[in-house]
Design a protein around this motif. Structure first.
Motif, PDB file in Angstrom:
ATOM      1  N   SER A  25      18.743  52.115  57.003  1.00  0.00           N
ATOM      2  CA  SER A  25      19.386  53.370  56.621  1.00  0.00           C
ATOM      3  C   SER A  25      20.846  53.079  56.293  1.00  0.00           C
ATOM      4  O   SER A  25      21.468  52.234  56.919  1.00  0.00           O
ATOM      5  N   GLY A  26      21.370  53.798  55.293  1.00  0.00           N
ATOM      6  CA  GLY A  26      22.773  53.644  54.943  1.00  0.00           C
ATOM      7  C   GLY A  26      22.988  53.612  53.444  1.00  0.00           C
ATOM      8  O   GLY A  26      22.101  53.913  52.647  1.00  0.00           O
ATOM      9  N   TYR A  27      24.200  53.221  53.070  1.00  0.00           N
ATOM     10  CA  TYR A  27      24.628  53.196  51.671  1.00  0.00           C
ATOM     11  C   TYR A  27      24.244  51.864  51.027  1.00  0.00           C
ATOM     12  O   TYR A  27      24.566  50.804  51.556  1.00  0.00           O
ATOM     13  N   TRP A  28      23.550  51.927  49.890  1.00  0.00           N
ATOM     14  CA  TRP A  28      23.108  50.747  49.146  1.00  0.00           C
ATOM     15  C   TRP A  28      23.655  50.793  47.724  1.00  0.00           C
ATOM     16  O   TRP A  28      23.712  51.862  47.116  1.00  0.00           O
ATOM     17  N   GLU A  29      24.031  49.647  47.214  1.00  0.00           N
ATOM     18  CA  GLU A  29      24.327  49.481  45.790  1.00  0.00           C
ATOM     19  C   GLU A  29      23.285  48.519  45.236  1.00  0.00           C
ATOM     20  O   GLU A  29      23.191  47.372  45.674  1.00  0.00           O
ATOM     21  N   VAL A  30      22.469  49.019  44.294  1.00  0.00           N
ATOM     22  CA  VAL A  30      21.400  48.208  43.710  1.00  0.00           C
ATOM     23  C   VAL A  30      21.797  47.896  42.275  1.00  0.00           C
ATOM     24  O   VAL A  30      21.809  48.780  41.419  1.00  0.00           O
ATOM     25  N   THR A  31      22.129  46.628  42.041  1.00  0.00           N
ATOM     26  CA  THR A  31      22.574  46.185  40.720  1.00  0.00           C
ATOM     27  C   THR A  31      21.414  45.571  39.966  1.00  0.00           C
ATOM     28  O   THR A  31      20.661  44.760  40.514  1.00  0.00           O
ATOM     29  N   PHE A  32      21.272  45.967  38.710  1.00  0.00           N
ATOM     30  CA  PHE A  32      20.308  45.347  37.807  1.00  0.00           C
ATOM     31  C   PHE A  32      21.105  44.489  36.838  1.00  0.00           C
ATOM     32  O   PHE A  32      21.917  45.005  36.066  1.00  0.00           O
ATOM     33  N   GLU A  33      20.894  43.183  36.887  1.00  0.00           N
ATOM     34  CA  GLU A  33      21.485  42.270  35.903  1.00  0.00           C
ATOM     35  C   GLU A  33      20.446  42.060  34.814  1.00  0.00           C
ATOM     36  O   GLU A  33      19.333  41.608  35.094  1.00  0.00           O
ATOM     37  N   LEU A  34      20.819  42.406  33.586  1.00  0.00           N
ATOM     38  CA  LEU A  34      19.877  42.390  32.477  1.00  0.00           C
ATOM     39  C   LEU A  34      20.238  41.301  31.474  1.00  0.00           C
ATOM     40  O   LEU A  34      21.362  41.284  30.948  1.00  0.00           O
ATOM     41  N   SER A  35      19.290  40.411  31.194  1.00  0.00           N
ATOM     42  CA  SER A  35      19.437  39.415  30.132  1.00  0.00           C
ATOM     43  C   SER A  35      18.621  39.927  28.961  1.00  0.00           C
ATOM     44  O   SER A  35      17.392  40.050  29.044  1.00  0.00           O
ATOM     45  N   LEU A  36      19.299  40.238  27.878  1.00  0.00           N
ATOM     46  CA  LEU A  36      18.658  40.871  26.733  1.00  0.00           C
ATOM     47  C   LEU A  36      18.125  39.820  25.761  1.00  0.00           C
ATOM     48  O   LEU A  36      18.604  38.678  25.737  1.00  0.00           O
ATOM     49  N   PRO A  37      17.149  40.195  24.930  1.00  0.00           N
ATOM     50  CA  PRO A  37      16.522  39.219  24.033  1.00  0.00           C
ATOM     51  C   PRO A  37      17.472  38.632  22.986  1.00  0.00           C
ATOM     52  O   PRO A  37      17.226  37.543  22.483  1.00  0.00           O
ATOM     53  N   ASP A  38      18.586  39.316  22.686  1.00  0.00           N
ATOM     54  CA  ASP A  38      19.539  38.781  21.702  1.00  0.00           C
ATOM     55  C   ASP A  38      20.570  37.862  22.354  1.00  0.00           C
ATOM     56  O   ASP A  38      21.609  37.573  21.764  1.00  0.00           O
ATOM     57  N   MET A  39      20.283  37.408  23.600  1.00  0.00           N
ATOM     58  CA  MET A  39      21.119  36.467  24.353  1.00  0.00           C
ATOM     59  C   MET A  39      22.394  37.113  24.915  1.00  0.00           C
ATOM     60  O   MET A  39      23.287  36.417  25.371  1.00  0.00           O
ATOM     61  N   THR A  40      22.492  38.428  24.874  1.00  0.00           N
ATOM     62  CA  THR A  40      23.607  39.109  25.528  1.00  0.00           C
ATOM     63  C   THR A  40      23.149  39.532  26.927  1.00  0.00           C
ATOM     64  O   THR A  40      21.966  39.437  27.265  1.00  0.00           O
ATOM     65  N   SER A  41      24.085  40.003  27.721  1.00  0.00           N
ATOM     66  CA  SER A  41      23.723  40.454  29.067  1.00  0.00           C
ATOM     67  C   SER A  41      24.491  41.732  29.390  1.00  0.00           C
ATOM     68  O   SER A  41      25.520  42.031  28.792  1.00  0.00           O
ATOM     69  N   ASP A  42      23.960  42.451  30.343  1.00  0.00           N
ATOM     70  CA  ASP A  42      24.555  43.710  30.768  1.00  0.00           C
ATOM     71  C   ASP A  42      24.212  43.900  32.245  1.00  0.00           C
ATOM     72  O   ASP A  42      23.389  43.160  32.797  1.00  0.00           O
ATOM     73  N   ALA A  43      24.830  44.864  32.875  1.00  0.00           N
ATOM     74  CA  ALA A  43      24.542  45.160  34.278  1.00  0.00           C
ATOM     75  C   ALA A  43      24.818  46.631  34.536  1.00  0.00           C
ATOM     76  O   ALA A  43      25.738  47.211  33.947  1.00  0.00           O
ATOM     77  N   VAL A  44      23.988  47.220  35.397  1.00  0.00           N
ATOM     78  CA  VAL A  44      24.208  48.589  35.866  1.00  0.00           C
ATOM     79  C   VAL A  44      23.999  48.600  37.377  1.00  0.00           C
ATOM     80  O   VAL A  44      23.248  47.780  37.913  1.00  0.00           O
ATOM     81  N   THR A  45      24.668  49.522  38.061  1.00  0.00           N
ATOM     82  CA  THR A  45      24.533  49.629  39.510  1.00  0.00           C
ATOM     83  C   THR A  45      24.200  51.061  39.896  1.00  0.00           C
ATOM     84  O   THR A  45      24.920  51.998  39.526  1.00  0.00           O
ATOM     85  N   PHE A  46      23.090  51.215  40.636  1.00  0.00           N
ATOM     86  CA  PHE A  46      22.714  52.499  41.193  1.00  0.00           C
ATOM     87  C   PHE A  46      23.226  52.560  42.621  1.00  0.00           C
ATOM     88  O   PHE A  46      23.071  51.602  43.390  1.00  0.00           O
ATOM     89  N   LYS A  47      23.866  53.673  42.981  1.00  0.00           N
ATOM     90  CA  LYS A  47      24.434  53.851  44.309  1.00  0.00           C
ATOM     91  C   LYS A  47      23.573  54.854  45.064  1.00  0.00           C
ATOM     92  O   LYS A  47      23.560  56.035  44.729  1.00  0.00           O
ATOM     93  N   LEU A  48      22.845  54.343  46.056  1.00  0.00           N
ATOM     94  CA  LEU A  48      21.845  55.140  46.753  1.00  0.00           C
ATOM     95  C   LEU A  48      22.151  55.243  48.237  1.00  0.00           C
ATOM     96  O   LEU A  48      22.763  54.332  48.811  1.00  0.00           O
ATOM     97  N   CYS A  49      21.713  56.313  48.850  1.00  0.00           N
ATOM     98  CA  CYS A  49      21.809  56.451  50.293  1.00  0.00           C
ATOM     99  C   CYS A  49      20.413  56.599  50.854  1.00  0.00           C
ATOM    100  O   CYS A  49      19.625  57.413  50.355  1.00  0.00           O
ATOM    101  N   ILE A  50      20.099  55.798  51.861  1.00  0.00           N
ATOM    102  CA  ILE A  50      18.789  55.816  52.489  1.00  0.00           C
ATOM    103  C   ILE A  50      18.958  56.357  53.895  1.00  0.00           C
ATOM    104  O   ILE A  50      19.715  55.797  54.690  1.00  0.00           O
ATOM    105  N   ASP A  51      18.273  57.470  54.204  1.00  0.00           N
ATOM    106  CA  ASP A  51      18.393  58.007  55.550  1.00  0.00           C
ATOM    107  C   ASP A  51      17.043  58.210  56.219  1.00  0.00           C
ATOM    108  O   ASP A  51      16.955  58.789  57.285  1.00  0.00           O
ATOM    109  N   ARG A  52      15.991  57.735  55.620  1.00  0.00           N
ATOM    110  CA  ARG A  52      14.673  57.867  56.248  1.00  0.00           C
ATOM    111  C   ARG A  52      13.870  56.605  56.065  1.00  0.00           C
ATOM    112  O   ARG A  52      14.138  55.777  55.267  1.00  0.00           O
TER     113      ARG A  52
END
Length: 195
Positions: A168-195
């Motif tokens: 339980s608690g605060y989580w940051e879940v990052t997705f590191e994405l390698s794209l087919p054109d050889m570029t990369s990107d990243a996004v982070t979801f900020k979630l709270c888990i209490d159950r």
């Protein structure tokens, strides 16, 4: 007649540190034969106790419930409310939740399906995604690496499991994405888990 050489005196052993009765009663035959072993055992026990109790992490109980499980997400202002369709914009692509089991994510092995689209809204195929769950307040991630697979017959959708949010608690879940054109990107979801 030459004088015999005196025998060298053995070096005195350092005095052992006094130990609590509970530790000294559990010493084995080996530790009695090797006095330094007691210090190593005591330090290992102290380190283990500090790792279990010092970080406020869960552990010990058979059902995983303890004080750390009482986290209240109502008091967490960094997390975003979870809904199917929750989207994060990267510099090159956007990532949205399509399916989450359970929903909202729980203190378990979660299974997610996400949609990856470019800035024109076109689904992106051939993306390699690394999922990195992290509890920044505790300084740790998870012990399981989620497996990510493209959904057959559905453009731009990817399944990932298990996403092990085991506390339980605060989580940051990052997705590191390698794209087919050889570029990369990243996004982070900020979630709270209490159950």
């Amino acid at each position: 007649m030459p004088m015999p050489m005196p025998m060298p005196m053995p070096m005195p052993m350092p005095m052992p540190m006094p130990m609590p009765m509970s530790m000294s009663m559990s010493m084995s035959y080996r530790s009695a034969r090797f006095p330094g072993h007691r210090h190593i055992v005591a330090m290992a026990r102290l380190l283990g106790a500090s790792l279990l109790f010092g970080c406020g992490c869960e552990g010990g109980g058979g059902d995983g419930e303890n004080v750390a499980s009482a986290f209240d997400c109502a008091d967490e202002d960094r997390a975003e409310p979870f809904t199917i369709g929750l989207t994060k914009a990267g510099e090159i692509v956007d990532v949205s939740f399509v399916v989450a089991t359970p929903a909202p994510p729980g203190k378990t092995d979660n299974s997610w399906r996400v949609l990856v689209v470019d800035k024109m809204g076109t689904p992106v195929e051939g993306v390699e995604i690394v999922v990195m769950p992290m509890m920044p307040d505790h300084g740790h991630g998870t012990t399981k690496d989620p497996v990510v697979t493209a959904v057959a017959g559905v453009l731009g959708q990817y399944d990932m499991s298990p996403v092990a949010l085991h506390m339980s608690g605060y989580w940051e879940v990052t997705f590191e994405l390698s794209l087919p054109d050889m570029t990369s990107d990243a996004v982070t979801f900020k979630l709270c888990i209490d159950r």
